[in-house]
Design a protein around this motif. Sequence first.
Motif, PDB file in Angstrom:
ATOM      1  N   GLY A 178       0.787  -1.230   0.000  1.00  0.00           N
ATOM      2  CA  GLY A 178       0.000   0.000   0.000  1.00  0.00           C
ATOM      3  C   GLY A 178       0.810   1.268   0.000  1.00  0.00           C
ATOM      4  O   GLY A 178       0.242   2.361  -0.009  1.00  0.00           O
TER       5      GLY A 178
ATOM      6  N   ASP B 283      -9.310  10.093   0.744  1.00  0.00           N
ATOM      7  CA  ASP B 283     -10.596   9.394   0.782  1.00  0.00           C
ATOM      8  C   ASP B 283     -10.709   8.648   2.105  1.00  0.00           C
ATOM      9  O   ASP B 283      -9.999   7.675   2.354  1.00  0.00           O
ATOM     10  CB  ASP B 283     -10.713   8.417  -0.389  1.00  0.00           C
ATOM     11  CG  ASP B 283     -12.143   7.886  -0.556  1.00  0.00           C
ATOM     12  OD1 ASP B 283     -12.964   8.095   0.361  1.00  0.00           O
ATOM     13  OD2 ASP B 283     -12.421   7.249  -1.589  1.00  0.00           O
TER      14      ASP B 283
ATOM     15  N   SER C  15       2.347   8.074  -1.108  1.00  0.00           N
ATOM     16  CA  SER C  15       0.976   7.554  -1.208  1.00  0.00           C
ATOM     17  C   SER C  15       0.767   6.398  -0.236  1.00  0.00           C
ATOM     18  O   SER C  15       1.658   5.561  -0.051  1.00  0.00           O
ATOM     19  CB  SER C  15       0.690   7.080  -2.637  1.00  0.00           C
ATOM     20  OG  SER C  15      -0.590   6.493  -2.732  1.00  0.00           O
TER      21      SER C  15
ATOM     22  N   ARG D 273      -7.477   0.768   1.010  1.00  0.00           N
ATOM     23  CA  ARG D 273      -8.932   0.695   0.913  1.00  0.00           C
ATOM     24  C   ARG D 273      -9.431  -0.707   1.242  1.00  0.00           C
ATOM     25  O   ARG D 273      -8.873  -1.709   0.803  1.00  0.00           O
ATOM     26  CB  ARG D 273      -9.380   1.081  -0.497  1.00  0.00           C
ATOM     27  CG  ARG D 273     -10.876   1.001  -0.733  1.00  0.00           C
ATOM     28  CD  ARG D 273     -11.239   1.395  -2.151  1.00  0.00           C
ATOM     29  NE  ARG D 273     -12.654   1.267  -2.388  1.00  0.00           N
ATOM     30  CZ  ARG D 273     -13.255   0.123  -2.737  1.00  0.00           C
ATOM     31  NH1 ARG D 273     -12.523  -0.966  -2.910  1.00  0.00           N
ATOM     32  NH2 ARG D 273     -14.562   0.086  -2.927  1.00  0.00           N
TER      33      ARG D 273
ATOM     34  N   THR E 127       3.607   3.876  -1.730  1.00  0.00           N
ATOM     35  CA  THR E 127       4.300   4.322  -2.937  1.00  0.00           C
ATOM     36  C   THR E 127       5.277   5.415  -2.548  1.00  0.00           C
ATOM     37  O   THR E 127       4.942   6.294  -1.740  1.00  0.00           O
ATOM     38  CB  THR E 127       3.311   4.868  -3.981  1.00  0.00           C
ATOM     39  OG1 THR E 127       2.363   3.852  -4.314  1.00  0.00           O
ATOM     40  CG2 THR E 127       4.039   5.302  -5.245  1.00  0.00           C
TER      41      THR E 127
ATOM     42  N   SER F 174      -2.301   3.556   0.227  1.00  0.00           N
ATOM     43  CA  SER F 174      -3.531   3.023  -0.350  1.00  0.00           C
ATOM     44  C   SER F 174      -3.927   1.757   0.401  1.00  0.00           C
ATOM     45  O   SER F 174      -3.345   0.691   0.204  1.00  0.00           O
ATOM     46  CB  SER F 174      -3.332   2.725  -1.841  1.00  0.00           C
ATOM     47  OG  SER F 174      -4.527   2.242  -2.414  1.00  0.00           O
TER      48      SER F 174
ATOM     49  N   SER G  33      -1.192  11.417  -1.438  1.00  0.00           N
ATOM     50  CA  SER G  33      -2.466  10.700  -1.595  1.00  0.00           C
ATOM     51  C   SER G  33      -2.638   9.696  -0.464  1.00  0.00           C
ATOM     52  O   SER G  33      -1.682   9.008  -0.080  1.00  0.00           O
ATOM     53  CB  SER G  33      -2.498   9.974  -2.947  1.00  0.00           C
ATOM     54  OG  SER G  33      -3.645   9.172  -3.067  1.00  0.00           O
ATOM     55  N   MET G  34      -3.870   9.613   0.071  1.00  0.00           N
ATOM     56  CA  MET G  34      -4.178   8.599   1.078  1.00  0.00           C
ATOM     57  C   MET G  34      -5.611   8.118   0.885  1.00  0.00           C
ATOM     58  O   MET G  34      -6.542   8.923   0.885  1.00  0.00           O
ATOM     59  CB  MET G  34      -3.993   9.130   2.499  1.00  0.00           C
ATOM     60  CG  MET G  34      -4.183   8.035   3.565  1.00  0.00           C
ATOM     61  SD  MET G  34      -3.640   8.508   5.220  1.00  0.00           S
ATOM     62  CE  MET G  34      -5.004   9.547   5.730  1.00  0.00           C
ATOM     63  N   ASP G  35      -5.754   6.816   0.725  1.00  0.00           N
ATOM     64  CA  ASP G  35      -7.072   6.191   0.567  1.00  0.00           C
ATOM     65  C   ASP G  35      -7.225   5.126   1.639  1.00  0.00           C
ATOM     66  O   ASP G  35      -6.598   4.074   1.591  1.00  0.00           O
ATOM     67  CB  ASP G  35      -7.203   5.562  -0.823  1.00  0.00           C
ATOM     68  CG  ASP G  35      -8.608   5.007  -1.069  1.00  0.00           C
ATOM     69  OD1 ASP G  35      -9.413   4.955  -0.117  1.00  0.00           O
ATOM     70  OD2 ASP G  35      -8.896   4.604  -2.223  1.00  0.00           O
TER      71      ASP G  35
END
Length: 508
Positions: free
Chosen positions: A310, A370, A321, A325, A312, A323, A345-347
């Motif tokens: 998850g 998100d 990043s 989700r 990057t 990720s 970015s973070m999800d």
Amino acid sequence: MSSNIITTVNNEGGGWLIDHKGWDASSGVPICEWEGVTCGGDEDGPRTITELNLPSSFGSSSLVSLLLADNAISGRFFREGDSPHLQSIQYIRMENNLLTGTLHGPTLSRMTELAVLSLSYNDLSGLIPGEEIGSLPALRYLYLDANSLVGPLPSQLATQEQGASLLELWLQDNALSGTVPASYAEFDGMHDFYIDGNKLTGEVPQDLCGPEINADFFTNAPTEAERNYCDSIACPVGSVAFEGLYPCSRCPGGEAARINNRYIGQMGNCSNHTERDVLMIFHGATTKGGSWSGTDDWGDNSKPVCEMTGITCDAQGRVTSISLRNRGLEGHIPDEIGSLIYLESMDVSDNLLMGYLPSDLRWTSITRLDVSGNSIRGLIPPLLCLVEELNGNGRDGAFNCDRIACPRGTYNSMGYHAVGGNEACRPCYDESPFIGQKVCDRLHKPFDWKDEFQAVEHASEEMGISAKVGLWIMFSVLLIAVILCCMVRRNKNHWRKKYEQWGTNENI
């Protein structure tokens, strides 16, 4: 019981719309058996009040004191309402309870005689309604510490003519952001002012500092020439203290220390987290229910950060990043996430995250976030809503919090209002306290007798009649309506039988 109910009402004030069991000092009825009072705890041990249910039956215009500290009372503090006792109340002490929700400004503004408001150690969230609280001419003592309040310190507390003249203001241990208003120096008689343990930046205004503010902290201080009176309000950026104020210790490391310890009034130890440190803290805070679903390798110290699931990184090996989700994350997003200054970015959508969304994310390079589909409570931090380019904010000259997450009480299929999208966040009436909802169980506002009674009481007051008379009028109208409906139904049946009888005669 850890605290008794203490109410002071003038004899001539009355107050009960109907008689209630126990609400008389001479009744001899135990408090937990009073009508409208619910208690918890062991029958043979200490008991605490867990619920007090009175707005529809108590309407005293002479209630002076409400002392309910150190119980287990939950729910919202003073929901929107127009009860007569709001205009007479002078002392409210409800610290150390389980109160949630926000402070309702319009209701507070009606407490024109209020001198003491103590709501410390609860779980109140949202903004401090500065304009309404600042308009209260009798207010002298305001205690809102140890809650989950966000947003700025409102300058309106001290800028309104004939408004509050505070002697003590306790706001420590919240999540307040922004700077300390210079207007607070207008509180000439203030001697206790605590703001440590928040997310405030800048400096404490010099005009606010002096030997009379938080003087107890200088009881054993060095000679006057060595004193910094602003330190008795909050330690400066780049320093820490056990309680966030005098005596303060500078963090080693120069400018780097200021970046890692950017808040005034910082409590505990100096922060000097590496990216791996932050990710380990994040992992620990989101595995409260066990390991994440799928690959969970963040706890492996031998794994390079940029190879973690998850994650990057950029060409320099810096985290850009996250990720994760729908990975079963359970817990909360820690404040330390703000130390990942290159994060873009973070999800973490569709997980089991709780708590509040940290405003510390504003210190990162984030442009996409998100957090939808979780159980995150409270408000989107106002300063986070002003981050340029975050989920497109600012592109059209507008900055909207619903671009980060649909506010509580609203929803859409994405959990936020995308820039350029035509699916706005729509009202939802399932009473969920969460932000970023993607589904709604109740799209229409349910009928609530309590709301109807409050509306009648308000209308009665506007017409200059008592709430009791207003309720009698309402019930009379309802009774007449029911009688008319019954008469119409009876007439319909009568004429239908006549019509059937005529039809039968014609056939004969």
